[in-house]
Scaffold this active site. Structure first.
Site, PDB file in Angstrom:
ATOM      1  N   HIS A 161       0.816  -1.124  -0.024  1.00 32.81           N
ATOM      2  CA  HIS A 161      -0.131  -0.053   0.217  1.00 32.81           C
ATOM      3  C   HIS A 161       0.801   1.183   0.125  1.00 32.81           C
ATOM      4  O   HIS A 161       1.915   1.294   0.619  1.00 32.81           O
ATOM      5  CB  HIS A 161      -0.753   0.087   1.281  1.00 32.81           C
ATOM      6  N   SER A 190       5.219 -23.677   7.510  1.00 33.11           N
ATOM      7  CA  SER A 190       4.049 -23.098   7.899  1.00 33.11           C
ATOM      8  C   SER A 190       3.873 -21.705   8.700  1.00 33.11           C
ATOM      9  O   SER A 190       4.977 -21.484   9.226  1.00 33.11           O
ATOM     10  CB  SER A 190       3.478 -23.956   9.173  1.00 33.11           C
ATOM     11  N   THR A 213      11.390 -10.412   4.294  1.00 32.62           N
ATOM     12  CA  THR A 213      11.489  -9.095   3.612  1.00 32.62           C
ATOM     13  C   THR A 213      12.569  -8.752   2.690  1.00 32.62           C
ATOM     14  O   THR A 213      12.416  -7.900   2.004  1.00 32.62           O
ATOM     15  CB  THR A 213      11.615  -8.074   4.903  1.00 32.62           C
ATOM     16  N   LYS A 214      13.457  -9.832   2.485  1.00 28.71           N
ATOM     17  CA  LYS A 214      14.684  -9.527   1.741  1.00 28.71           C
ATOM     18  C   LYS A 214      14.906 -10.623   0.758  1.00 28.71           C
ATOM     19  O   LYS A 214      14.750 -11.904   1.357  1.00 28.71           O
ATOM     20  CB  LYS A 214      15.941  -9.132   2.523  1.00 28.71           C
TER      21      LYS A 214
END
Length: 234
Positions: A161, A190, A213-214
């Site tokens: 966003h 999981s 995230t990377k």
């Protein structure tokens, strides 16, 4: 008797099930699998005419929702398990290779159900699975390689966003579409979350509950929030 039924299932489906129905499988249980697969096959017959392309065995569980099926292309031995949701409308379509399974209650959603710009889509390689209760948000393009194992409740997001203007509600600022790429022979455990713009290298393992995230180098084991290198498989 169970070996006989396993051979029968193999002949019907074109898949080798002999190694799946060993001495611990009684005939009643094996026969139950056959009946279930026949029911799923019958549902597939009722759906496949709407699909973009279907190359082989096409099994559909109970309560499965397939929307905009003409954008969906599947290879041989495709299984959509009970109550999963697959939405096809996308700019590049949804492409599934051979021997792909979409788990129960999983959601694949490239485009908002209530209108808006069509998302980019998804490609899944051969012998890969999307686990039960997974969420695959493929508004940006998501590519999943061959032999990828995905455990339950994995989430993959290919957009973010926009929030740069604090004077405008974030819901009105739109999104930035990106991508996610998971290379061959990976295991996504999981409750992992994979965020936009990430490439997971070949042969890597994402530990349970990780927030990725990377980029992940090939043959790495990563875990944590945010995910960090634990060790190399090499």
């Amino acid at each position: 008797m169970s070996n006989f039924l396993g051979t029968w299932i193999s002949k019907i489906t074109g898949k080798d099930f002999n190694d799946r129905f060993g001495p611990h499988w009684d005939s009643y249980s094996t026969f139950g699998v056959l009946i279930r697969m026949c029911c799923w096959w019958a549902r597939g017959v009722g759906v496949r005419w709407r699909m973009g392309t279907v190359k082989g065995l096409f099994l559909i569980g109970s309560g499965v929702t397939i929307r905009q099926a003409q954008y969906i292309h599947v290879g041989r031995n495709f299984i959509a398990q009970d109550h999963c949701e697959i939405n096809g409308l996308s700019q590049r379509g949804l492409i599934f290779g051979d021997k792909v399974t979409v788990g129960s209650y999983a959601i694949i959603r490239p485009t908002n159900l209530y209108g808006g710009e069509a998302g980019m889509g998804l490609k899944v390689g051969n012998n890969s699975s999307i686990g039960p209760y997974a969420y695959i948000g493929c508004s940006g393009y998501i590519e999943i390689g061959d032999n990828v194992m995905m455990s339950p409740r994995v989430s993959i997001y290919s957009e973010n966003h926009v929030f740069s203007d604090s004077e405008i509600p974030m819901i009105e600022q739109g999104v930035n579409r990106s991508f996610v790429k998971i290379e061959n022979d990976c295991w996504i455990a999981s409750h992992s979350v994979i965020l936009a713009g990430v490439t997971i290298g070949r042969g890597s393992i994402i530990a349970a509950g990780s927030i990725v995230t990377k980029d992940v180098p090939p043959y790495s084991i990563v875990g944590g929030n945010p995910a960090k290198l634990i060790k190399s498989r090499k």
